[in-house]
Motif scaffolding. Structure first.
Motif, short mmCIF file in Angstrom:
data_model
loop_
_atom_site.label_atom_id
_atom_site.label_comp_id
_atom_site.label_asym_id
_atom_site.label_seq_id
_atom_site.Cartn_x
_atom_site.Cartn_y
_atom_site.Cartn_z
N ASP A 147 0.97 -1.07 0.00
CA ASP A 147 0.07 -0.07 -0.15
C ASP A 147 0.86 1.39 -0.07
OD1 ASP A 147 0.74 0.39 2.42
OD2 ASP A 147 -0.86 -0.33 3.54
N LYS A 148 0.25 2.31 -0.10
CA LYS A 148 0.59 3.77 -0.11
C LYS A 148 1.62 4.36 1.30
CE LYS A 148 -3.21 6.75 1.09
NZ LYS A 148 -3.91 7.97 0.59
N MET A 149 1.48 3.38 2.39
CA MET A 149 1.84 3.93 3.55
C MET A 149 3.24 2.88 3.74
SD MET A 149 0.26 6.03 4.67
CE MET A 149 0.90 6.37 6.03
N GLY A 150 3.42 1.93 2.84
CA GLY A 150 4.79 1.04 3.06
C GLY A 150 4.32 -0.13 3.86
N ASN A 151 3.07 -0.50 3.97
CA ASN A 151 2.97 -2.08 4.28
C ASN A 151 2.98 -3.00 3.34
OD1 ASN A 151 1.98 -0.99 7.30
ND2 ASN A 151 0.76 0.17 5.98
N HIS A 176 8.60 -0.80 4.49
CA HIS A 176 9.21 0.74 3.83
C HIS A 176 8.48 1.74 4.39
CE1 HIS A 176 10.82 -1.86 0.26
NE2 HIS A 176 9.59 -2.60 0.48
N LYS A 177 8.80 2.93 4.28
CA LYS A 177 8.51 4.00 4.56
C LYS A 177 7.46 4.77 3.82
CE LYS A 177 10.43 3.16 8.66
NZ LYS A 177 9.79 2.63 9.70
N SER A 195 10.57 -6.19 -2.86
CA SER A 195 9.72 -5.24 -2.82
C SER A 195 10.59 -3.89 -2.97
CB SER A 195 8.83 -5.23 -1.97
OG SER A 195 9.58 -5.04 -0.54
N SER A 196 10.22 -2.97 -3.63
CA SER A 196 10.55 -1.49 -3.95
C SER A 196 9.50 -0.64 -3.31
CB SER A 196 11.29 -1.39 -5.12
OG SER A 196 10.19 -1.19 -6.10
N SER A 197 10.09 0.70 -3.14
CA SER A 197 9.32 1.69 -2.71
C SER A 197 9.71 3.17 -3.29
CB SER A 197 9.37 1.80 -1.33
OG SER A 197 10.49 2.70 -0.73
N HIS A 198 8.68 4.13 -3.13
CA HIS A 198 9.12 5.38 -3.55
C HIS A 198 10.18 5.90 -2.98
CE1 HIS A 198 8.14 9.74 -4.59
NE2 HIS A 198 7.66 9.22 -5.66
N GLY A 200 12.96 4.92 -2.48
CA GLY A 200 14.11 4.19 -3.23
C GLY A 200 14.93 2.96 -2.75
N ASP A 201 14.29 2.32 -1.50
CA ASP A 201 14.86 1.05 -0.94
C ASP A 201 14.27 -0.20 -1.60
OD1 ASP A 201 12.40 2.32 0.12
OD2 ASP A 201 12.65 0.99 1.99
N ILE A 202 15.08 -0.99 -1.57
CA ILE A 202 14.68 -2.50 -2.23
C ILE A 202 14.90 -3.57 -0.91
CG2 ILE A 202 15.03 -4.26 -3.84
CD1 ILE A 202 16.07 -2.22 -5.64
N CYS A 203 13.67 -4.24 -0.75
CA CYS A 203 13.69 -4.80 0.48
C CYS A 203 13.50 -6.54 -0.07
CB CYS A 203 12.65 -4.70 1.53
SG CYS A 203 12.86 -3.16 2.25
N LEU A 204 14.04 -7.43 1.01
CA LEU A 204 14.01 -8.80 0.79
C LEU A 204 13.17 -9.59 2.08
CD1 LEU A 204 14.48 -11.50 -0.58
CD2 LEU A 204 16.65 -11.69 -0.09
N MET A 205 12.23 -10.18 1.54
CA MET A 205 11.61 -11.07 2.68
C MET A 205 12.10 -12.37 3.06
SD MET A 205 9.31 -11.18 5.21
CE MET A 205 7.72 -12.27 5.80
N ASP A 206 12.49 -12.42 4.29
CA ASP A 206 13.10 -13.73 4.74
C ASP A 206 12.05 -14.58 5.50
OD1 ASP A 206 14.37 -15.92 5.74
OD2 ASP A 206 16.10 -14.68 6.75
N PHE A 207 11.47 -15.51 4.78
CA PHE A 207 10.10 -16.11 5.37
C PHE A 207 10.77 -17.17 6.54
CE2 PHE A 207 8.31 -15.03 1.40
CZ PHE A 207 6.85 -14.44 2.01
#
Length: 439
Positions: A147-151, A176-177, A195-198, A200-207
């Motif tokens: 979503d737009k809030m980073g969730n 994300h922020k 996942s990436s955000s506005h 500029g951060d790219i995150c990786l989920m570790d399940f």
């Protein structure tokens, strides 16, 4: 030299100073008189004693946050969640794919066979959804939405019946922020969700540990993510300045960046049969096809450039790779389909979209064969665009529309299940996800 010790120049200078002082003296007197009059006219503020603070008549109130007490009544949208054990084990233990993505059977008719059950219309996120992806799991249907809030929320849609009661099946995180602009997972590694955000951060989920980690911090917003089918460790991403970047997880760094567009890159898609070929779309009103083996860092040469009248929101290859569908954000939503064998063979289709502010969010996608495209409809439906290509040419037209009383919003994001034909997830500008399934 005169008796006063001054030469002619210094004597003339002193005389000028004396004469100027005589001229300024009356002006200074008038300024002093005016200042005195203003001070007399300005009333003085009476002295007011500060009132003494009253003694509290009841217990002193203090917020839990000020006292360092953790809240125990957060709404469900803000509670920390953990994946169900069955879902976590399914994602971590997902078997490698036996082949390519599933193809729809020859008698599959999307307009006839796809339905939306009441239990498959679900509020997944706290606010507006801006990105979505069905995870490549052969035995489950899990939708990831940002979503737009980073969730980012994971909705486990399997086993949800109409009388499920309070069963939620949604697990939310806040990695994300800023707005989550893209989500991607490779078919051979569904446990790695990027996942990436506005911001500029790219995150990786570790399940395994159920946590997100930042793997890249980019200087521009990252609007698109993609992975080649033959390379699990490589991640391609497009930024807000038109740069296409390749990073390699095995070495943990960015390998190269190509300036392929003048404005932001809205989509990246690899050819299903030719892993060296990819398509990009951009707000600079172009869609391009590239050979990643031969792209130059500066002023790269593309294999083909498609020039549009408006921003190109997406460019996706068909499941066989024989065609390319390019979505354009015009006043009416349009999609132009090109034959990869002969680019002169093309067809433009307008779908039911009459608002100029909304098409910029719309991306038309292919389904499970080369004959069907899915596009959002302003009347809260899904237009099915039928495509046919043969030796004489290429044609495309609106053939049918998926409608349901349970879909209460206009869909603009789509994701097809890679292993289940007829399973199509779509989202709106609200917080809902709708999962169409085949009967």
């Amino acid at each position: 030299m005169a008796e006063d010790g001054l030469n002619d120049y210094e004597r003339l200078r002193q005389e000028n100073i004396r004469r100027n002082q005589e001229k300024l003296a009356p002006l200074r007197r008038k300024a002093d008189e005016l200042s005195a009059a203003i001070r007399l006219a300005k009333p003085k503020r009476p002295y007011q004693a500060k009132p003494k603070p009253k003694a509290p008549t009841g217990p002193v109130r203090s917020s839990g946050r000020a006292r360092g007490v953790a809240p125990d009544n957060l709404p469900p949208d803000l509670r920390s969640t953990r994946l169900s054990p069955s879902l976590a084990s399914s994602i971590l233990g997902a078997p490698p794919p036996e082949g390519a993505k599933v193809r729809a059977a020859g008698d599959f008719d999307a307009g006839r066979d796809m339905v939306l059950m009441p239990a498959h219309a679900r509020k997944v996120m706290p606010c507006c959804i801006v990105s979505m992806r069905v995870l490549p799991l052969a035995d489950r249907t899990v939708v990831a939405a940002g979503d737009k809030m980073g969730n980012i929320g994971y909705w486990e849609a399997d086993g949800v019946s109409e009388d499920a009661g309070g069963a939620d099946g949604v697990f939310r995180y806040w990695p994300h922020k800023g707005p989550v602009l893209a989500i991607v997972a490779h078919q051979a590694a569904p446990h790695k969700v990027y996942s990436s955000s506005h911001q500029g951060d790219i995150c990786l989920m570790d399940f395994e540990e159920e946590k997100y980690s930042i793997i890249h911090l980019w200087e521009w917003p990252v609007y698109s993510l993609c992975q080649a089918q033959n390379s699990v460790g490589c991640l391609y991403f497009g930024d807000g300045k038109g740069g296409l970047t390749l990073s390699d997880e095995r070495v943990g760094k960015v390998l190269t960046t190509w300036d392929v567009h003048e404005e932001r890159i809205n989509s990246i898609d690899f050819h299903p049969e030719k892993p060296h070929m990819l398509a990009t779309s951009s707000t600079d009103r172009t869609a391009c096809i590239w050979d990643v083996r031969n792209i130059k860092t500066k002023e790269p040469d593309s294999l083909k450039v498609f020039k549009l009248n408006k921003s190109a929101q997406s460019a996706y290859f068909s499941p066989s790779g024989r065609m390319l569908a390019v979505t354009s954000s015009s006043i009416c939503g349009t999609v132009q389909v090109f034959s990869m064998d002969d680019f002169e063979k093309s067809h433009i289709v307008e779908y039911n979209n009459q608002k100029g502010s909304w098409p910029s969010k719309s991306k038309v996608i292919w389904g499970w064969n080369d004959t069907d495209l899915y596009a959002g409809n302003r009347s809260k439906g899904i237009d099915i665009i039928s495509v046919d290509v043969n030796d004489s040419g290429l044609s495309a037209q609106n053939s049918s529309c998926l409608r349901s009383e349970h879909m209460t919003c206009i869909p603009h994001q789509f994701s097809a299940h890679p292993y289940k034909a007829g399973y199509l997830a779509c989202s709106s500008s609200s917080s809902n996800v709708f999962l169409w399934t085949s009967t």
